[in-house]
Motif scaffolding. Structure first.
Motif, mmCIF file in Angstrom:
data_model
loop_
_atom_site.group_PDB
_atom_site.id
_atom_site.type_symbol
_atom_site.label_atom_id
_atom_site.label_comp_id
_atom_site.label_asym_id
_atom_site.label_seq_id
_atom_site.Cartn_x
_atom_site.Cartn_y
_atom_site.Cartn_z
ATOM 1 N N GLU A 5 3.824 -15.248 12.497
ATOM 2 C CA GLU A 5 4.344 -16.236 11.577
ATOM 3 C C GLU A 5 5.855 -16.075 11.527
ATOM 4 O OE1 GLU A 5 0.516 -16.591 8.531
ATOM 5 O OE2 GLU A 5 2.454 -15.898 7.773
ATOM 6 N N VAL A 6 6.575 -17.188 11.498
ATOM 7 C CA VAL A 6 8.036 -17.143 11.497
ATOM 8 C C VAL A 6 8.543 -16.863 10.090
ATOM 9 C CG1 VAL A 6 10.153 -18.369 12.092
ATOM 10 C CG2 VAL A 6 8.033 -18.911 13.312
ATOM 11 N N TYR A 7 9.452 -15.892 9.982
ATOM 12 C CA TYR A 7 10.193 -15.703 8.742
ATOM 13 C C TYR A 7 11.674 -15.871 9.043
ATOM 14 C CZ TYR A 7 12.685 -13.771 4.813
ATOM 15 O OH TYR A 7 13.560 -13.628 3.768
ATOM 16 N N GLN A 8 12.347 -16.654 8.230
ATOM 17 C CA GLN A 8 13.764 -16.917 8.461
ATOM 18 C C GLN A 8 14.534 -16.840 7.155
ATOM 19 O OE1 GLN A 8 14.809 -20.159 11.190
ATOM 20 N NE2 GLN A 8 16.240 -20.915 9.657
ATOM 21 N N PHE A 9 15.713 -16.199 7.221
ATOM 22 C CA PHE A 9 16.627 -16.225 6.087
ATOM 23 C C PHE A 9 17.792 -17.141 6.414
ATOM 24 C CE2 PHE A 9 20.479 -14.875 3.882
ATOM 25 C CZ PHE A 9 20.064 -15.086 2.571
ATOM 26 N N SER A 10 18.049 -18.115 5.552
ATOM 27 C CA SER A 10 19.107 -19.110 5.668
ATOM 28 C C SER A 10 18.880 -20.026 6.873
ATOM 29 C CB SER A 10 20.495 -18.467 5.730
ATOM 30 O OG SER A 10 21.505 -19.442 5.486
ATOM 31 N N ILE A 11 19.893 -20.818 7.232
ATOM 32 C CA ILE A 11 19.764 -21.794 8.308
ATOM 33 C C ILE A 11 21.000 -21.748 9.211
ATOM 34 C CG2 ILE A 11 18.265 -23.308 6.957
ATOM 35 C CD1 ILE A 11 20.673 -25.111 6.423
ATOM 36 N N VAL A 12 20.829 -22.188 10.438
ATOM 37 C CA VAL A 12 21.925 -22.167 11.405
ATOM 38 C C VAL A 12 23.080 -23.059 10.950
ATOM 39 C CG1 VAL A 12 22.565 -22.916 13.732
ATOM 40 C CG2 VAL A 12 20.587 -21.448 13.398
#
Length: 238
Positions: A5-12
């Motif tokens: 599962e993808v976990y991401q902090f903030s955005i590009v």
């Protein structure tokens, strides 16, 4: 989190607007995954997460193991708890060749995420490392205009990365995004070009669940326009 599962902090898009003075402790990101990539506070270096360990690949070509991830901040990172569902061996002549291989391995994943790892000997790897912001809110295009490139030949190491679907551009980087680290953990960076030296081990999985945390109490993030800069993202990602 469950596997793959993808976990991401903030955005590009936040990095494009120079939102990089703050962030969250890397330990918080590692709590969600053991495999991934990102950057560090002020966009100072390239991040790679491999087997649960985090490394900073610096502008001068050196690599630092982040021994205390609770003491370092990241303004952007993407990780997963990686469990391969597909494994093969293949010789790969470059990024386009590898893209074709992924299409063959996952013919029904056009609009899904893929997580990838390659291990073996590489005939050539060309990487870039970013030197970080020189002023507050300096955007990623300007930061990467001062990037340093390094070429490694006949080097054994690992490639870590993701393929993101086209609709995610601006949230993440659409397409293939890979970082490399040598087996001795002394060299690495964001991949611009690569070619394997014969066959390497390729492991991958398709992902359909995406988790994202956004920065809170961060004036830079709150004041940023966060408009899609697709051409700028493609330019800096190579």
């Amino acid at each position: 989190m469950a596997y793959n599962e993808v976990y991401q902090f903030s955005i590009v898009s936040a990095l494009m607007d120079g939102v990089a003075s703050h962030g969250v402790p890397i330990s918080r990101v590692l709590a969600h995954g053991d495999h991934g990539l990102g950057t560090f506070r002020y966009m100072d270096g390239e991040m790679i997460v491999l087997d649960g360990q985090c490394y900073a690949m610096k502008h001068d070509g050196s690599v630092i193991h982040i021994a205390d991830p609770s003491a370092e901040l990241t303004p952007f990172a993407t990780v997963t708890r990686f469990k391969p569902t597909t494994e093969t061996r293949a010789a790969v002549k470059g990024k386009q060749d590898f893209a074709r291989l992924l299409n063959e391995l996952f013919p029904k994943a056009r609009n899904h995420f893929l997580v990838v790892r390659m291990d073996g000997v590489f005939a050539k790897v060309v990487v870039r490392t970013a030197g970080g912001q020189i002023r507050p809110r300096e955007g990623m295009v300007d930061v990467c205009s001062r990037q340093t490139t390094h070429t490694f030949e006949k080097v054994k190491g690992a490639v870590v990365g993701f393929r993101c679907p086209e609709y995610i551009m601006g949230v993440n980087v659409a397409g293939d995004h890979f970082h490399f680290i040598a087996e001795d953990r002394q060299r690495g960076g964001h991949i611009l070009e690569f070619e394997t030296d014969g066959e390497v081990d390729v492991k991958a999985a398709q992902m359909a669940t995406f988790h994202m945390d956004l920065p809170t109490e961060d004036d830079e993030f709150n004041e940023a326009e966060l408009k899609l800069q697709a051409q700028g993202i493609k330019q800096v990602e190579g």
